[in-house]
Structures are given as C-alpha cells and as structure tokens.
Design a protein around this motif. Structure first.
Motif, PDB file in Angstrom:
ATOM      1  N   ALA A  63     -30.873  -9.798  59.441  1.00 28.06           N
ATOM      2  CA  ALA A  63     -30.525 -11.209  59.251  1.00 28.06           C
ATOM      3  C   ALA A  63     -31.713 -12.104  58.935  1.00 28.06           C
ATOM      4  O   ALA A  63     -32.052 -13.013  59.670  1.00 28.06           O
ATOM      5  CB  ALA A  63     -29.773 -11.738  60.476  1.00 28.06           C
ATOM      6  N   LEU A  64     -32.349 -11.825  57.799  1.00 21.64           N
ATOM      7  CA  LEU A  64     -33.341 -12.759  57.286  1.00 21.64           C
ATOM      8  C   LEU A  64     -32.588 -13.852  56.547  1.00 21.64           C
ATOM      9  O   LEU A  64     -31.893 -13.582  55.564  1.00 21.64           O
ATOM     10  CB  LEU A  64     -34.289 -12.066  56.300  1.00 21.64           C
ATOM     11  CG  LEU A  64     -35.380 -11.157  56.840  1.00 21.64           C
ATOM     12  CD1 LEU A  64     -35.956 -10.319  55.687  1.00 21.64           C
ATOM     13  CD2 LEU A  64     -36.485 -11.946  57.497  1.00 21.64           C
ATOM     14  N   GLY A  65     -32.692 -15.069  57.028  1.00 26.23           N
ATOM     15  CA  GLY A  65     -32.130 -16.212  56.305  1.00 26.23           C
ATOM     16  C   GLY A  65     -33.269 -16.866  55.558  1.00 26.23           C
ATOM     17  O   GLY A  65     -33.758 -16.339  54.557  1.00 26.23           O
ATOM     18  N   SER A  66     -33.747 -18.014  56.071  1.00 23.10           N
ATOM     19  CA  SER A  66     -34.904 -18.684  55.466  1.00 23.10           C
ATOM     20  C   SER A  66     -36.212 -18.043  55.917  1.00 23.10           C
ATOM     21  O   SER A  66     -37.264 -18.301  55.345  1.00 23.10           O
ATOM     22  CB  SER A  66     -34.912 -20.160  55.848  1.00 23.10           C
ATOM     23  OG  SER A  66     -33.793 -20.802  55.298  1.00 23.10           O
ATOM     24  N   CYS A  67     -36.148 -17.242  56.956  1.00 25.99           N
ATOM     25  CA  CYS A  67     -37.333 -16.509  57.409  1.00 25.99           C
ATOM     26  C   CYS A  67     -37.721 -15.482  56.345  1.00 25.99           C
ATOM     27  O   CYS A  67     -36.917 -15.146  55.485  1.00 25.99           O
ATOM     28  CB  CYS A  67     -37.061 -15.783  58.725  1.00 25.99           C
ATOM     29  SG  CYS A  67     -36.573 -16.865  60.079  1.00 25.99           S
ATOM     30  N   VAL A  68     -38.953 -14.991  56.430  1.00 27.67           N
ATOM     31  CA  VAL A  68     -39.429 -14.038  55.430  1.00 27.67           C
ATOM     32  C   VAL A  68     -39.891 -12.757  56.115  1.00 27.67           C
ATOM     33  O   VAL A  68     -40.520 -12.804  57.178  1.00 27.67           O
ATOM     34  CB  VAL A  68     -40.580 -14.650  54.592  1.00 27.67           C
ATOM     35  CG1 VAL A  68     -41.241 -13.605  53.703  1.00 27.67           C
ATOM     36  CG2 VAL A  68     -40.066 -15.800  53.734  1.00 27.67           C
ATOM     37  N   GLY A  69     -39.541 -11.634  55.482  1.00 32.19           N
ATOM     38  CA  GLY A  69     -40.005 -10.339  55.951  1.00 32.19           C
ATOM     39  C   GLY A  69     -41.110  -9.832  55.030  1.00 32.19           C
ATOM     40  O   GLY A  69     -41.013  -9.960  53.811  1.00 32.19           O
TER      41      GLY A  69
ATOM     42  N   LYS B 122     -50.527   6.802  55.750  1.00 34.86           N
ATOM     43  CA  LYS B 122     -49.130   6.602  56.147  1.00 34.86           C
ATOM     44  C   LYS B 122     -48.997   5.660  57.359  1.00 34.86           C
ATOM     45  O   LYS B 122     -48.391   6.000  58.383  1.00 34.86           O
ATOM     46  CB  LYS B 122     -48.422   7.936  56.417  1.00 34.86           C
ATOM     47  CG  LYS B 122     -48.247   8.793  55.169  1.00 34.86           C
ATOM     48  CD  LYS B 122     -47.362   9.988  55.459  1.00 34.86           C
ATOM     49  CE  LYS B 122     -47.343  10.995  54.309  1.00 34.86           C
ATOM     50  NZ  LYS B 122     -46.776  10.456  53.075  1.00 34.86           N
ATOM     51  N   VAL B 123     -49.620   4.505  57.182  1.00 35.52           N
ATOM     52  CA  VAL B 123     -49.526   3.447  58.191  1.00 35.52           C
ATOM     53  C   VAL B 123     -48.795   2.265  57.555  1.00 35.52           C
ATOM     54  O   VAL B 123     -49.108   1.878  56.428  1.00 35.52           O
ATOM     55  CB  VAL B 123     -50.934   3.007  58.661  1.00 35.52           C
ATOM     56  CG1 VAL B 123     -50.848   1.699  59.455  1.00 35.52           C
ATOM     57  CG2 VAL B 123     -51.573   4.098  59.514  1.00 35.52           C
ATOM     58  N   GLY B 124     -47.806   1.758  58.279  1.00 34.57           N
ATOM     59  CA  GLY B 124     -47.063   0.632  57.723  1.00 34.57           C
ATOM     60  C   GLY B 124     -46.690  -0.382  58.784  1.00 34.57           C
ATOM     61  O   GLY B 124     -46.772  -0.118  59.987  1.00 34.57           O
ATOM     62  N   GLY B 125     -46.303  -1.553  58.326  1.00 32.03           N
ATOM     63  CA  GLY B 125     -45.901  -2.604  59.262  1.00 32.03           C
ATOM     64  C   GLY B 125     -44.852  -3.512  58.653  1.00 32.03           C
ATOM     65  O   GLY B 125     -44.691  -3.565  57.427  1.00 32.03           O
ATOM     66  N   LEU B 126     -44.116  -4.182  59.538  1.00 32.76           N
ATOM     67  CA  LEU B 126     -43.106  -5.146  59.098  1.00 32.76           C
ATOM     68  C   LEU B 126     -43.215  -6.394  59.968  1.00 32.76           C
ATOM     69  O   LEU B 126     -43.222  -6.323  61.195  1.00 32.76           O
ATOM     70  CB  LEU B 126     -41.699  -4.536  59.218  1.00 32.76           C
ATOM     71  CG  LEU B 126     -40.481  -5.454  59.051  1.00 32.76           C
ATOM     72  CD1 LEU B 126     -40.476  -6.154  57.703  1.00 32.76           C
ATOM     73  CD2 LEU B 126     -39.190  -4.637  59.189  1.00 32.76           C
ATOM     74  N   LEU B 127     -43.341  -7.532  59.277  1.00 32.17           N
ATOM     75  CA  LEU B 127     -43.439  -8.843  59.948  1.00 32.17           C
ATOM     76  C   LEU B 127     -42.207  -9.677  59.592  1.00 32.17           C
ATOM     77  O   LEU B 127     -41.759  -9.657  58.448  1.00 32.17           O
ATOM     78  CB  LEU B 127     -44.708  -9.563  59.460  1.00 32.17           C
ATOM     79  CG  LEU B 127     -44.832 -11.075  59.743  1.00 32.17           C
ATOM     80  CD1 LEU B 127     -45.154 -11.320  61.214  1.00 32.17           C
ATOM     81  CD2 LEU B 127     -45.920 -11.702  58.868  1.00 32.17           C
ATOM     82  N   HIS B 128     -41.655 -10.390  60.579  1.00 34.43           N
ATOM     83  CA  HIS B 128     -40.540 -11.304  60.333  1.00 34.43           C
ATOM     84  C   HIS B 128     -41.007 -12.682  60.818  1.00 34.43           C
ATOM     85  O   HIS B 128     -40.930 -12.982  62.000  1.00 34.43           O
ATOM     86  CB  HIS B 128     -39.319 -10.816  61.127  1.00 34.43           C
ATOM     87  CG  HIS B 128     -38.088 -11.687  61.016  1.00 34.43           C
ATOM     88  ND1 HIS B 128     -36.816 -11.167  61.080  1.00 34.43           N
ATOM     89  CD2 HIS B 128     -37.914 -13.024  60.871  1.00 34.43           C
ATOM     90  CE1 HIS B 128     -35.924 -12.149  60.978  1.00 34.43           C
ATOM     91  NE2 HIS B 128     -36.564 -13.295  60.859  1.00 34.43           N
TER      92      HIS B 128
ATOM     93  N   ILE C 260     -36.541  -1.988  65.836  1.00 30.38           N
ATOM     94  CA  ILE C 260     -36.072  -3.296  65.402  1.00 30.38           C
ATOM     95  C   ILE C 260     -37.150  -4.363  65.561  1.00 30.38           C
ATOM     96  O   ILE C 260     -37.809  -4.451  66.589  1.00 30.38           O
ATOM     97  CB  ILE C 260     -34.800  -3.690  66.189  1.00 30.38           C
ATOM     98  CG1 ILE C 260     -33.667  -2.720  65.826  1.00 30.38           C
ATOM     99  CG2 ILE C 260     -34.384  -5.134  65.862  1.00 30.38           C
ATOM    100  CD1 ILE C 260     -32.446  -2.846  66.697  1.00 30.38           C
ATOM    101  N   VAL C 261     -37.311  -5.126  64.510  1.00 34.34           N
ATOM    102  CA  VAL C 261     -38.250  -6.245  64.509  1.00 34.34           C
ATOM    103  C   VAL C 261     -37.420  -7.531  64.617  1.00 34.34           C
ATOM    104  O   VAL C 261     -36.547  -7.786  63.789  1.00 34.34           O
ATOM    105  CB  VAL C 261     -39.092  -6.255  63.216  1.00 34.34           C
ATOM    106  CG1 VAL C 261     -40.027  -7.451  63.177  1.00 34.34           C
ATOM    107  CG2 VAL C 261     -39.880  -4.951  63.091  1.00 34.34           C
ATOM    108  N   GLY C 262     -37.665  -8.317  65.673  1.00 38.90           N
ATOM    109  CA  GLY C 262     -36.883  -9.543  65.882  1.00 38.90           C
ATOM    110  C   GLY C 262     -37.427 -10.722  65.082  1.00 38.90           C
ATOM    111  O   GLY C 262     -38.279 -10.561  64.205  1.00 38.90           O
ATOM    112  N   ILE C 263     -36.937 -11.930  65.408  1.00 46.70           N
ATOM    113  CA  ILE C 263     -37.455 -13.148  64.768  1.00 46.70           C
ATOM    114  C   ILE C 263     -38.824 -13.448  65.376  1.00 46.70           C
ATOM    115  O   ILE C 263     -39.007 -13.318  66.575  1.00 46.70           O
ATOM    116  CB  ILE C 263     -36.513 -14.350  65.039  1.00 46.70           C
ATOM    117  CG1 ILE C 263     -35.100 -14.046  64.579  1.00 46.70           C
ATOM    118  CG2 ILE C 263     -37.033 -15.610  64.349  1.00 46.70           C
ATOM    119  CD1 ILE C 263     -34.093 -15.131  64.961  1.00 46.70           C
ATOM    120  N   SER C 264     -39.765 -13.857  64.538  1.00 46.86           N
ATOM    121  CA  SER C 264     -41.142 -14.117  64.995  1.00 46.86           C
ATOM    122  C   SER C 264     -41.696 -12.880  65.688  1.00 46.86           C
ATOM    123  O   SER C 264     -42.179 -12.932  66.812  1.00 46.86           O
ATOM    124  CB  SER C 264     -41.196 -15.282  65.990  1.00 46.86           C
ATOM    125  OG  SER C 264     -40.732 -16.445  65.413  1.00 46.86           O
TER     126      SER C 264
END
Lengths: 161, 281
Positions: A25-31, A40-46, A5-9
């Motif tokens: 729960a992305l609202g106005s934030c962006v993923g 096969k390397v990946g990442g997710l930013l919130h 799980i990736v949290g806020i910020s």
C-alpha cells in the motif's frame, strides 16, 4: 522464500538470498529498492514525507520517515553488508496523488521530487521507475536476483525494469 | 439493476448497538456524567468485553489491569471511554468486510486511522476533540462493507472508466454499479436513525463541497482525514487515490502544508498505539 514486510517509515536490508523484502500500500509514499548484484545485498525503504526539516527530532529517531534522511540511511546500511555505491541498482515506485491535486495535497509529487533531487546530486541513476498516477502499489525486491516487482489492482504483478 | 440487490442487502445489516447509540445521545448533553456512560454500557456484554480489552491495551498505557467497567470508566476518563465504546460498537460491522482488494481488517484499520486523524485535526483547528465526529469517522466507509463484493466483480469496468475518463472512483462506482459507497453508507446511517449531520458527513465524505449545510465542518474534517489516510496508504484498497482533491479545504481551515504534514505524523503515532483497537476486527 520468506517475505520480510517493510512498514510505513521503515526500511529493511538483507544479504540472504531467500529473502523477499516487500512493502504494501504505497499511496503518496515512495518505495526505494537498492541492490548490489556482486555481493547480493539489497534494501527497501518506504518513506513518507520529503524533508526532515519538518521535524528533526523525529528524523533522528526514525530516519526512514523522510526522503532526505531515509535514502542515505538505506545506502549506509547496505554498505555495512559489503555493498558498494558504484554497483547499486536503484528502482523506485509510489508517489501517487489524488485527482485534481491541489497544491496542499501534493505530497506524492513532493516525495518524488525530493528523492530525484537527492539521487541527482549524488550521481545515482534510477534504473526503474513507476511513480505518479493515482494507484495503490505494492513493491518488492528479491534478494537472490535483485528483481523488483510492482503490484497494482489493475495490472497485477509486473517486474520493474 | 445491481443496485436493487444492494439496497436489499442493506436491510440485512443488524441494528446499531443500542449501548453505542445511547452513548451517542448522552454526549450531546453537555452535562453528561461519566457514570451515565458506565450505566449504559454495562448491560452490553460484547461492548464491555471489548472496552476492557482496549483499556488494558498499550494505547492507554495503564499500569494495573482493569477488570470492571466502572474501573475502566474511572481510569480512562470521559473522552477515552466514549472513544472506546464507539470503537467497540462499530468494529462488529467491519468483522466480515471484504472487497476493494483488501484483507479482512484493513478497512477497519483505515476507519480507525481516519477517526484518530479527525481528532488531531479538530484539536489543531478548533482546540477541542469531538466524540461524535470520532464515531462518524469510524463509520464513513461503512457503505464499503456492502459495496465490496460488487466493486470486486466490476473492477475492470470501474478502473477502465477511471483511467479513460479521468473521473473519480466514486463517480465510476455510481455509473457502473448504480450507487456509490458514500451514498450507500448514508442509507445505512439513515436506517440506524443517525442524526442528519452524521449521515451527511458519511454521504459527502468525498464531496463535502456538494453539501448544502455549509456549517457542517465535521464532513470537511472527515474528508481531510480520509484524504490523509489514503495518501499514507492506510487501509488503501483497489480504489487507490482516485478521489477528488478539494483545495478549498485548505482555506476553510487555514491550514498550511506543514500543519497537515505534522498532523499526519501524529496520526501515524496514534495508529501505532491503537494496535489493540485495530485487532478487534
């Protein structure tokens, strides 16, 4: 498969093909998801707000809070796992707004604009996008395939292509 | 009509905890003492247990473990003890909250976020915290604990109305179900005999512009704090961001975008420290 799980910020990167990186729960934030299919390397930013100039100290402590510090940080961390910029597949979701959005509240649009400006300046193409509107999005990436999925209450889960 | 069924289920909501109610009345008196608060609370075991848990949480960062309510009161000070009492009292209602596509404690997390944000905004705008506003904010979405299952049942129709006609989720609830969650919350607050300013702030938390009492700045603060948490996705449900943006709030409080964004950052920090409070549900 294990969900990370990736949290806020917050951001996570992985080269484990059993991982799914997910943010709720992305609202106005962006993923932002990035993926190098060769290694096969990946990442997710919130990220939460557009510009680190708001509070440089906080940006230093947690670059993932802002678009202009979070996105470069996400890329750099993936490079450390062997990913290459030219192979990166970038997908984005979120940046929703409340209705009749007054100037004051335009955090969603500002987030999307700041992100696009950054990608444009760095010659990075966005290959999948689901932004704007007023819905709540859950965003995830499968490290095994690089597939990114957006879930909303009205549409269920759909692959972002 | 579904709303008749809903109105009946309001009657089954337990009374607001007497101790929390008495503390609310106490803090109206500017000369209230902190020992008065302790005297009221110590007879309510559930609230006492919760307060001790909160007091010993990382949020307050105390070095020594607190075991009695008198110690808690001494250590925490006036503002914190009132916050702790109200959070302990209100949290019981959110324990079984379902609906809006949310997991069990998410609506409570949202409520705590909004309550913390009202205090941050109040400090910035009026240079003071406001314990009553904190309680009001904890309860602003109380209508959702009843509306939840009805909204989930009718979600396709409600969403269809929102996306086709561009109306707010609140208006769509009213059209499809017969009542919206803010009005329903107001009815619950009335049933608890809450003061009018609090009940109004709950009823008008999405539309403070429709409120007759223009001096009720609390309602506007709850509105603004709620919008902030909705935008940040804190306890965000299937209703998403489909609520009305009221630009007059900026003028009313003379806030700049930068102020608002800074307050949001502070709120997320506070929320991070309030994990034990959120864990009560």
């Amino acid at each position: 498969m294990s969900e990370i799980i990736v949290g806020i910020s917050d951001f996570k990167v992985s080269n484990n093909i059993n991982d799914i990186l997910i943010t709720y729960a992305l609202g106005s934030c962006v993923g932002v998801t990035i993926y190098d299919p060769v290694v096969k390397v990946g990442g997710l930013l919130h990220f939460m707000l557009p510009e680190s100039s708001l509070d440089m100290r906080k940006a230093g402590e947690n670059p993932a809070m802002f678009a202009d510090t979070g996105i470069p940080f996400l890329f750099k961390t993936c490079y450390e796992l062997g990913a290459k910029k030219k192979r990166m597949i970038v997908k984005v979701a979120g940046g929703a707004s409340i209705l009749d959005d007054a100037n004051f509240f335009r955090i969603g649009q500002k987030n999307v604009t700041a992100m696009k400006k950054l990608f444009w300046k760095n010659n990075v193409l966005i290959e999948g996008e689901d932004t704007g509107s007023n819905c709540n999005r859950t965003f995830s990436i499968h490290i095994s395939t690089g597939q990114a999925f957006v879930r909303t209450a009205h549409n269920g889960t759909r692959e972002l292509v | 009509m579904i709303s008749d069924k809903i109105l009946k289920s309001i009657k089954n909501i337990p009374a607001f905890p007497a101790a929390a109610m008495k503390v609310m009345a106490l803090i109206d008196d500017p000369n209230y003492s902190i020992t008065d608060v302790a005297d009221v609370v110590k007879y309510d075991q559930a609230i006492t247990a919760n307060i001790l848990r909160i007091c010993n949480s990382a949020y307050f960062g105390l070095r020594h473990k607190i075991v009695t309510i008198n110690d808690a009161v001494m250590r925490l000070g006036q503002q914190n003890i009132v916050r702790a009492v109200q959070a302990a009292g209100v949290s019981t209602f959110y324990r079984k909250a379902k609906g809006y596509g949310l997991e069990a404690n998410k609506l409570w997390e949202h409520s705590v976020g909004v309550a913390l944000m009202t205090q941050i905004l109040s400090k910035r705008i009026f240079k003071r915290e406001d314990a009553r506003l904190y309680t009001t904010a904890l309860l602003h979405d109380i209508g959702k604990i009843i509306m939840g299952e009805f909204v989930d049942e009718s979600f396709p129709q409600i969403h269809d109305l929102v996306s086709r006609e561009g109306i707010s989720f609140l208006d769509a609830e009213e059209k499809i179900i017969g009542i919206n969650h803010a009005d329903l919350g107001g009815r619950i607050a009335s049933q608890w005999n809450f003061p009018k300013a609090m009940t109004d702030a709950i009823i008008y938390h999405h539309r403070p512009d429709l409120m007759q009492d223009e001096d009720n700045s609390g309602a506007w603060l709850v509105y603004l704090a709620d919008q902030a948490c909705i935008m940040m996705g804190i306890g965000l449900g299937s209703d998403g961001l489909a609520y009305k943006g009221l630009s007059e709030v900026i003028i009313k409080f003379k806030l700049r975008q930068k102020d608002f964004e800074e307050c949001i950052m502070l709120m997320l920090e506070d929320l991070d420290r309030a994990r034990e409070v959120i864990g009560m549900v």
